[in-house]
Design a protein around this motif. Structure first.
Motif, PDB file in Angstrom:
ATOM      1  N   ILE A   1       0.939   2.228  -5.467  1.00  0.00           N
ATOM      2  CA  ILE A   1       1.665   2.291  -4.192  1.00  0.00           C
ATOM      3  C   ILE A   1       1.952   3.750  -3.859  1.00  0.00           C
ATOM      4  CG2 ILE A   1       3.775   1.585  -2.979  1.00  0.00           C
ATOM      5  CD1 ILE A   1       3.950  -0.730  -5.014  1.00  0.00           C
ATOM      6  N   GLU A   2       1.986   4.061  -2.582  1.00  0.00           N
ATOM      7  CA  GLU A   2       2.335   5.409  -2.145  1.00  0.00           C
ATOM      8  C   GLU A   2       3.647   5.399  -1.380  1.00  0.00           C
ATOM      9  OE1 GLU A   2      -0.907   6.907   0.203  1.00  0.00           O
ATOM     10  OE2 GLU A   2      -2.244   7.006  -1.539  1.00  0.00           O
ATOM     11  N   LEU A   3       4.388   6.480  -1.501  1.00  0.00           N
ATOM     12  CA  LEU A   3       5.596   6.717  -0.722  1.00  0.00           C
ATOM     13  C   LEU A   3       5.312   7.904   0.181  1.00  0.00           C
ATOM     14  CD1 LEU A   3       8.659   6.301  -0.122  1.00  0.00           C
ATOM     15  CD2 LEU A   3       9.065   8.032  -1.884  1.00  0.00           C
ATOM     16  N   HIS A   4       5.472   7.709   1.491  1.00  0.00           N
ATOM     17  CA  HIS A   4       5.254   8.770   2.463  1.00  0.00           C
ATOM     18  C   HIS A   4       6.601   9.169   3.036  1.00  0.00           C
ATOM     19  CE1 HIS A   4       1.051   6.811   3.302  1.00  0.00           C
ATOM     20  NE2 HIS A   4       1.187   7.234   2.061  1.00  0.00           N
ATOM     21  N   ILE A   5       6.906  10.449   2.999  1.00  0.00           N
ATOM     22  CA  ILE A   5       8.150  10.940   3.570  1.00  0.00           C
ATOM     23  C   ILE A   5       7.802  11.752   4.806  1.00  0.00           C
ATOM     24  CG2 ILE A   5      10.225  12.331   3.231  1.00  0.00           C
ATOM     25  CD1 ILE A   5       9.922  11.847   0.226  1.00  0.00           C
ATOM     26  N   GLY A   6       8.309  11.300   5.955  1.00  0.00           N
ATOM     27  CA  GLY A   6       8.124  12.000   7.214  1.00  0.00           C
ATOM     28  C   GLY A   6       9.459  12.531   7.694  1.00  0.00           C
ATOM     29  N   VAL A   7       9.468  13.106   8.868  1.00  0.00           N
ATOM     30  CA  VAL A   7      10.707  13.656   9.416  1.00  0.00           C
ATOM     31  C   VAL A   7      11.058  13.007  10.739  1.00  0.00           C
ATOM     32  CG1 VAL A   7      10.459  15.873   8.251  1.00  0.00           C
ATOM     33  CG2 VAL A   7       9.513  15.593  10.524  1.00  0.00           C
TER      34      VAL A   7
ATOM     35  N   ASP B   1       0.828  -1.203   0.000  1.00  0.00           N
ATOM     36  CA  ASP B   1       0.000   0.000   0.000  1.00  0.00           C
ATOM     37  C   ASP B   1       0.860   1.251   0.000  1.00  0.00           C
ATOM     38  OD1 ASP B   1      -2.686   1.394   0.467  1.00  0.00           O
ATOM     39  OD2 ASP B   1      -1.439   2.163   2.103  1.00  0.00           O
ATOM     40  N   HIS B   2       1.775   1.340   0.972  1.00  0.00           N
ATOM     41  CA  HIS B   2       2.665   2.490   1.026  1.00  0.00           C
ATOM     42  C   HIS B   2       3.944   2.131   1.751  1.00  0.00           C
ATOM     43  CE1 HIS B   2       0.937   3.028   5.069  1.00  0.00           C
ATOM     44  NE2 HIS B   2       2.075   3.643   5.354  1.00  0.00           N
ATOM     45  N   ILE B   3       4.926   2.958   1.543  1.00  0.00           N
ATOM     46  CA  ILE B   3       6.228   2.824   2.189  1.00  0.00           C
ATOM     47  C   ILE B   3       6.508   4.160   2.851  1.00  0.00           C
ATOM     48  CG2 ILE B   3       8.694   2.495   1.786  1.00  0.00           C
ATOM     49  CD1 ILE B   3       7.631   0.975  -0.854  1.00  0.00           C
ATOM     50  N   ASN B   4       6.953   4.112   4.083  1.00  0.00           N
ATOM     51  CA  ASN B   4       7.251   5.348   4.806  1.00  0.00           C
ATOM     52  C   ASN B   4       8.746   5.418   5.064  1.00  0.00           C
ATOM     53  OD1 ASN B   4       5.676   7.551   6.621  1.00  0.00           O
ATOM     54  ND2 ASN B   4       7.625   6.998   7.523  1.00  0.00           N
TER      55      ASN B   4
ATOM     56  N   TRP C   1       3.775  13.251   0.310  1.00  0.00           N
ATOM     57  CA  TRP C   1       3.337  11.955  -0.190  1.00  0.00           C
ATOM     58  C   TRP C   1       3.482  11.920  -1.698  1.00  0.00           C
ATOM     59  CZ3 TRP C   1      -1.636   9.618   2.351  1.00  0.00           C
ATOM     60  CH2 TRP C   1      -1.414   9.434   3.733  1.00  0.00           C
ATOM     61  N   PHE C   2       3.812  10.728  -2.213  1.00  0.00           N
ATOM     62  CA  PHE C   2       3.973  10.494  -3.642  1.00  0.00           C
ATOM     63  C   PHE C   2       3.241   9.215  -4.016  1.00  0.00           C
ATOM     64  CE2 PHE C   2       7.534  13.012  -2.342  1.00  0.00           C
ATOM     65  CZ  PHE C   2       7.708  13.911  -3.375  1.00  0.00           C
ATOM     66  N   ALA C   3       2.980   9.046  -5.320  1.00  0.00           N
ATOM     67  CA  ALA C   3       2.326   7.833  -5.796  1.00  0.00           C
ATOM     68  C   ALA C   3       2.961   7.388  -7.099  1.00  0.00           C
ATOM     69  CB  ALA C   3       0.837   8.075  -6.010  1.00  0.00           C
ATOM     70  N   TRP C   4       2.997   6.074  -7.280  1.00  0.00           N
ATOM     71  CA  TRP C   4       3.364   5.464  -8.558  1.00  0.00           C
ATOM     72  C   TRP C   4       2.641   4.135  -8.588  1.00  0.00           C
ATOM     73  CZ3 TRP C   4       6.106   4.769  -4.269  1.00  0.00           C
ATOM     74  CH2 TRP C   4       6.637   3.515  -4.008  1.00  0.00           C
ATOM     75  N   ALA C   5       2.214   3.737  -9.767  1.00  0.00           N
ATOM     76  CA  ALA C   5       1.404   2.526  -9.906  1.00  0.00           C
ATOM     77  C   ALA C   5       0.289   2.585  -8.860  1.00  0.00           C
ATOM     78  CB  ALA C   5       2.269   1.281  -9.784  1.00  0.00           C
TER      79      ALA C   5
END
Length: 123
Positions: free
Chosen positions: A56-62, A11-14, A50-54
């Protein structure tokens, strides 16, 4: 007892970066990695993107900088050689990984210490 969880997909990667690198991370994933930035729900009060491809989402936190580790996310790509050339042209150092039959792969680190793997399935 067998695991009762039935997985469908990622689903997503953080990942996390130091707060002072957040905008640099946004630019890296948008420009170098070519991901589409998407709206981040307003429920989150801490900075991030947050980003998306296909599908799946990529979440960038701090969070504070972390030591280098074997943690990583692997992304399947259609042309791993072209992806590697692109990264290297953008001054990203890449690393060969042990061979796994049927997979052509390599790893690299983003500017924030996150280890990433790109792979292509081949016979």
């Amino acid at each position: 007892m067998a695991c009762p969880i039935s997985y469908k997909r990622t689903d997503h990667i953080n990942i996390c970066v130091p707060i002072e690198k957040l905008e640099e991370a946004r630019e890296f994933y948008r420009t170098i990695m070519g991901l589409k930035q998407i709206d981040r729900p307003e429920v989150f009060t801490t900075p991030g993107h947050w980003f998306a491809w296909a599908d799946i989402e990529l979440h960038i936190g701090v969070e504070p900088a972390l030591p280098v580790s074997a943690r990583h996310t692997a992304f399947e790509v259609t042309d791993v050689a072209a992806a590697r050339r692109w990264l290297e042209q953008n001054h990203i150092k890449t690393y060969d990984e042990p061979l796994i039959q049927g997979r052509h792969r390599f790893t690299f680190y983003d500017s924030f210490g996150n280890r990433l793997e790109l792979l292509e399935y081949k016979q």
